[in-house]
Scaffold this motif. Sequence first.
Motif, PDB file in Angstrom:
ATOM      1  N   UNK A  65       0.779  -1.090   0.129  1.00 27.46           N
ATOM      2  CA  UNK A  65       0.167   0.161   0.045  1.00 27.46           C
ATOM      3  C   UNK A  65       0.826   1.207   0.119  1.00 27.46           C
ATOM      4  N   UNK A  66       0.561   2.214  -0.622  1.00 26.09           N
ATOM      5  CA  UNK A  66       1.174   3.626  -0.762  1.00 26.09           C
ATOM      6  C   UNK A  66       1.202   4.315   0.510  1.00 26.09           C
ATOM      7  N   UNK A  67       1.827   5.519   0.956  1.00 31.83           N
ATOM      8  CA  UNK A  67       1.504   6.040   1.972  1.00 31.83           C
ATOM      9  C   UNK A  67       0.174   6.837   2.172  1.00 31.83           C
ATOM     10  N   UNK A  68      -0.410   7.155   1.294  1.00 29.24           N
ATOM     11  CA  UNK A  68      -1.703   7.636   1.532  1.00 29.24           C
ATOM     12  C   UNK A  68      -2.730   6.618   1.537  1.00 29.24           C
ATOM     13  N   UNK A  69      -2.517   5.481   1.630  1.00 31.20           N
ATOM     14  CA  UNK A  69      -3.438   4.327   2.013  1.00 31.20           C
ATOM     15  C   UNK A  69      -3.083   3.719   3.441  1.00 31.20           C
ATOM     16  N   UNK A  70      -2.020   4.367   4.083  1.00 31.61           N
ATOM     17  CA  UNK A  70      -1.930   3.841   5.388  1.00 31.61           C
ATOM     18  C   UNK A  70      -2.216   4.600   6.477  1.00 31.61           C
ATOM     19  N   UNK A  71      -2.530   4.193   7.651  1.00 33.90           N
ATOM     20  CA  UNK A  71      -3.068   4.817   8.830  1.00 33.90           C
ATOM     21  C   UNK A  71      -2.182   4.592   9.888  1.00 33.90           C
ATOM     22  N   UNK A  72      -2.379   5.824  10.721  1.00 35.93           N
ATOM     23  CA  UNK A  72      -1.566   5.772  12.142  1.00 35.93           C
ATOM     24  C   UNK A  72      -2.417   5.203  13.252  1.00 35.93           C
ATOM     25  N   UNK A  73      -1.656   4.926  14.265  1.00 36.93           N
ATOM     26  CA  UNK A  73      -2.337   4.342  15.677  1.00 36.93           C
ATOM     27  C   UNK A  73      -2.292   5.841  16.393  1.00 36.93           C
ATOM     28  N   UNK A  74      -3.088   6.652  16.200  1.00 35.25           N
ATOM     29  CA  UNK A  74      -2.647   7.955  16.627  1.00 35.25           C
ATOM     30  C   UNK A  74      -2.883   8.129  18.041  1.00 35.25           C
ATOM     31  N   UNK A  75      -3.732   7.334  18.886  1.00 36.99           N
ATOM     32  CA  UNK A  75      -4.152   7.520  20.237  1.00 36.99           C
ATOM     33  C   UNK A  75      -2.677   7.301  21.136  1.00 36.99           C
ATOM     34  N   UNK A  76      -2.125   6.187  21.013  1.00 37.32           N
ATOM     35  CA  UNK A  76      -0.964   5.609  21.599  1.00 37.32           C
ATOM     36  C   UNK A  76       0.243   6.356  21.099  1.00 37.32           C
ATOM     37  N   UNK A  77       0.319   6.610  19.729  1.00 36.64           N
ATOM     38  CA  UNK A  77       1.661   7.235  19.465  1.00 36.64           C
ATOM     39  C   UNK A  77       1.844   8.601  19.665  1.00 36.64           C
ATOM     40  N   UNK A  78       0.723   9.397  19.743  1.00 45.53           N
ATOM     41  CA  UNK A  78       0.920  10.819  20.183  1.00 45.53           C
ATOM     42  C   UNK A  78       1.073  11.050  21.588  1.00 45.53           C
ATOM     43  N   UNK A  79       0.595  10.213  22.559  1.00 43.05           N
ATOM     44  CA  UNK A  79       0.723  10.378  23.713  1.00 43.05           C
ATOM     45  C   UNK A  79       2.217   9.997  24.135  1.00 43.05           C
ATOM     46  N   UNK A  80       2.589   8.802  23.362  1.00 40.98           N
ATOM     47  CA  UNK A  80       4.155   8.637  23.814  1.00 40.98           C
ATOM     48  C   UNK A  80       5.305   9.548  23.428  1.00 40.98           C
ATOM     49  N   UNK A  81       5.003  10.238  22.098  1.00 42.48           N
ATOM     50  CA  UNK A  81       5.785  11.447  21.802  1.00 42.48           C
ATOM     51  C   UNK A  81       5.771  12.453  22.619  1.00 42.48           C
TER      52      UNK A  81
END
Length: 238
Positions: A65-81
């Motif tokens: 899949x290309x970049x524009x078809x992938x999704x982040x796991x935002x909730x866990x990622x943003x908090x850790x960062x």
Amino acid sequence: MIVAIMQPYFFPYIGYFQLMQAVDTFVFFDDVQYIDRGWVNRNQIPINGNPVWLTMPIRKASRRLPINKREYLLAEGALAIKRKLRSAYRTTNGISLLDSIEGLLDFNDANVARFNANLLRIIAGWLEIKCCFVCASELMTEDESLRGEARVIELCKRLGARQYINLIGGVRLYEPTHFSDSGIKLSFLRTTVPPLQTADGPKHFSIIDQLLNLELKEISHLLQKFETQPLMGNQNYS
């Protein structure tokens, strides 16, 4: 028309923003394959002189899949960062801008390309970079078969580019005669901003480190510290 085409990276180093500064139109290469362990979903900051990763996790999906078809796991990622940033920069003068950076991490669109393009556009605005932004997927449809260098040249043609500039790290990806045959000058940008010295040697870190340690006007001055050079034939530019 001067054009640059780059994957939408995650809080990239200053050279990426210098590339924006050097061109008229900056294309987010959003419809190319996402590559694991690259710079699309992660970058580094220094903590006590050592590189530390800031990584936004990606939802599992087909590697094709290309970049524009992938999704982040935002909730866990943003908090850790956010926790890492608060720990690393709690004593700097950039605490108000840290709030703004955390705001970028709160963007609620999990699409990797759109999330990264949003933060890149906003940081460019902070730095008063004036180029136009466009996504490759808006210029070429997914069913077109061109790949790699040929796709870059076609994108340049559609934008009416007379010059294409890439970061120095991509010098081995392109053949200069293929661009000159299409009437496009090929150049490469190298930052002259000094890297930070770390235990692993000199290294350029995420723009976050400069945003939280310097005034915006200082960073704007640093944006001018680069050199560009055309690549001719089999010239070795490293």
